[in-house]
Design an enzyme around this catalytic site. Structure first.
Site, PDB file in Angstrom:
ATOM      1  N   SER A   1     131.124  10.193  79.090  1.00 15.61           N
ATOM      2  CA  SER A   1     131.260   8.855  78.518  1.00 15.61           C
ATOM      3  C   SER A   1     131.587   8.938  77.027  1.00 15.61           C
ATOM      4  CB  SER A   1     129.952   8.072  78.702  1.00 15.61           C
ATOM      5  OG  SER A   1     129.653   7.947  80.068  1.00 15.61           O
TER       6      SER A   1
HETATM    7  N1  SAH Z   1     126.705  10.708  81.856  1.00 13.19           N
HETATM    8  C1  SAH Z   1     127.473  11.912  82.055  1.00 13.19           C
HETATM    9  C2  SAH Z   1     128.530  11.833  83.140  1.00 13.19           C
HETATM   10  C3  SAH Z   1     129.200  10.494  83.345  1.00 13.19           C
HETATM   11  S1  SAH Z   1     130.406  10.565  84.657  1.00 13.19           S
HETATM   12  C4  SAH Z   1     128.138  12.334  80.766  1.00 13.19           C
HETATM   13  O1  SAH Z   1     128.419  11.475  79.923  1.00 13.19           O
HETATM   14  O2  SAH Z   1     128.402  13.531  80.635  1.00 13.19           O
HETATM   15  C5  SAH Z   1     129.387  10.172  86.055  1.00 13.19           C
HETATM   16  C6  SAH Z   1     128.717  11.363  86.682  1.00 13.19           C
HETATM   17  O3  SAH Z   1     128.032  10.888  87.841  1.00 13.19           O
HETATM   18  C7  SAH Z   1     129.662  12.462  87.150  1.00 13.19           C
HETATM   19  O4  SAH Z   1     129.229  13.687  86.653  1.00 13.19           O
HETATM   20  C8  SAH Z   1     129.564  12.400  88.683  1.00 13.19           C
HETATM   21  O5  SAH Z   1     129.752  13.663  89.293  1.00 13.19           O
HETATM   22  C9  SAH Z   1     128.157  11.848  88.868  1.00 13.19           C
HETATM   23  N2  SAH Z   1     127.896  11.173  90.141  1.00 13.19           N
HETATM   24  C10 SAH Z   1     128.646  10.243  90.789  1.00 13.19           C
HETATM   25  N3  SAH Z   1     128.051   9.854  91.931  1.00 13.19           N
HETATM   26  C11 SAH Z   1     126.884  10.558  92.020  1.00 13.19           C
HETATM   27  C12 SAH Z   1     125.820  10.614  92.970  1.00 13.19           C
HETATM   28  N4  SAH Z   1     125.834   9.874  94.092  1.00 13.19           N
HETATM   29  N5  SAH Z   1     124.788  11.433  92.722  1.00 13.19           N
HETATM   30  C13 SAH Z   1     124.753  12.212  91.603  1.00 13.19           C
HETATM   31  N6  SAH Z   1     125.727  12.227  90.685  1.00 13.19           N
HETATM   32  C14 SAH Z   1     126.787  11.396  90.868  1.00 13.19           C
END
Ligand code: SAH
Length: 247
Positions: free
Chosen positions: A82
């Protein structure tokens, strides 16, 4: 002002670069990034500023990317880290629920950046738990955190990252004072509401095409109130297969 228009845009496809808050990119620019977010009023809390200053984004963004630009960036697997203003906004919304000794869950922990910030907020006597469903991201997030100011908390286990479907939360360490969800859910998962402590707060983007960042407060009597903070764009909270097949 471009920055204000893009202020709550997390995972926007916009890549014009016109809303960059800062333009030169040495690693010591992390402090300048935080100061800029303070000037624009995104960061108000001294503690949030301190923690974001201590957690160098350059350690969490893949090589070749520009960690201090105010924009989401690809981290592979069809997802993004993000934008800095979105991390700051969520830390601000959760600050009162990230006091020393408190417990925080970061669903969709990705690079581990925000989980590391949560760990520094709650301290070693608290607990910061990340849940991420892509094993490779979990492995790289742990490597990122090992290089960061939150490294000691990995060793003493007050910070942990787990491979799991975040829609189920992480019941082993529930309940949580603060829950952050870093991906947009079609609706608020019941398991996450259940794992919120009375008095606790969850920040979660909800929606598909149109998304709202929702602030979910659980009162001491267990009742829940939900309000919309602002419109956002996040990647979906979905199954691992659906994510990897998306284009
Ligand atoms: N907040 C983090 C990543 C944001 S992107 C940062 O800023 O680095 C959203 C993340 O959610 C991704 O890494 C994706 O793989 C994860 N994600 C999406 N659906 C998910 C689920 N059902 N369970 C666990 N992680 C999930």
């Amino acid at each position: 002002m471009e920055v204000l228009r893009s202020i709550f845009c997390c995972c926007s496809s916009s890549s014009s670069g016109s809303h960059r808050l800062w333009s030169s990119g040495a690693s010591d620019k992390n402090k300048a990034m935080v100061e800029q977010l303070q000037r624009y009023g995104v960061i108000k809390s001294g503690k949030v500023a301190e923690v974001m200053e201590a957690t160098d984004r350059g350690l969490f963004v893949p090589p070749g990317a520009s960690p201090y630009y105010d924009s989401p960036m690809s981290i592979g697997y069809n997802v993004t880290i993000s934008a800095p203003h979105m991390h700051a906004a969520c830390l601000e919304l959760l600050e009162k629920h990230l006091q020393p000794g408190m417990s925080a869950l970061d669903v969709g922990s990705g690079t581990g950046y925000l989980t590391a910030c949560f760990a520094l907020m709650v301290g070693p006597e608290g607990r910061a738990v990340g849940v991420e469903h892509i094993p490779e991201l979990v492995a790289s997030s742990i490597e990122n955190i090992k290089k960061s100011a939150a490294a000691p908390q990995l060793s003493d286990r007050s910070l942990s990252i787990h491979i799991a479907d975040g829609r189920e939360g992480w019941p082993e360490l529930a309940p949580y004072d603060a829950i952050h969800v870093g991906a947009a859910a079609p609706q608020i998962p019941q398991a996450l509401i259940e794992q919120l402590k009375p008095g606790g707060r969850m920040v979660i983007p909800v929606g598909t095409v149109f998304q709202e960042l929702k602030v979910v407060d659980k009162k001491l009597d267990g009742s829940v109130s939900i309000r919309d903070e602002t419109s956002v764009r996040y990647v979906p909270l979905t199954s691992k297969d659906a994510q990897l097949q998306a284009n």
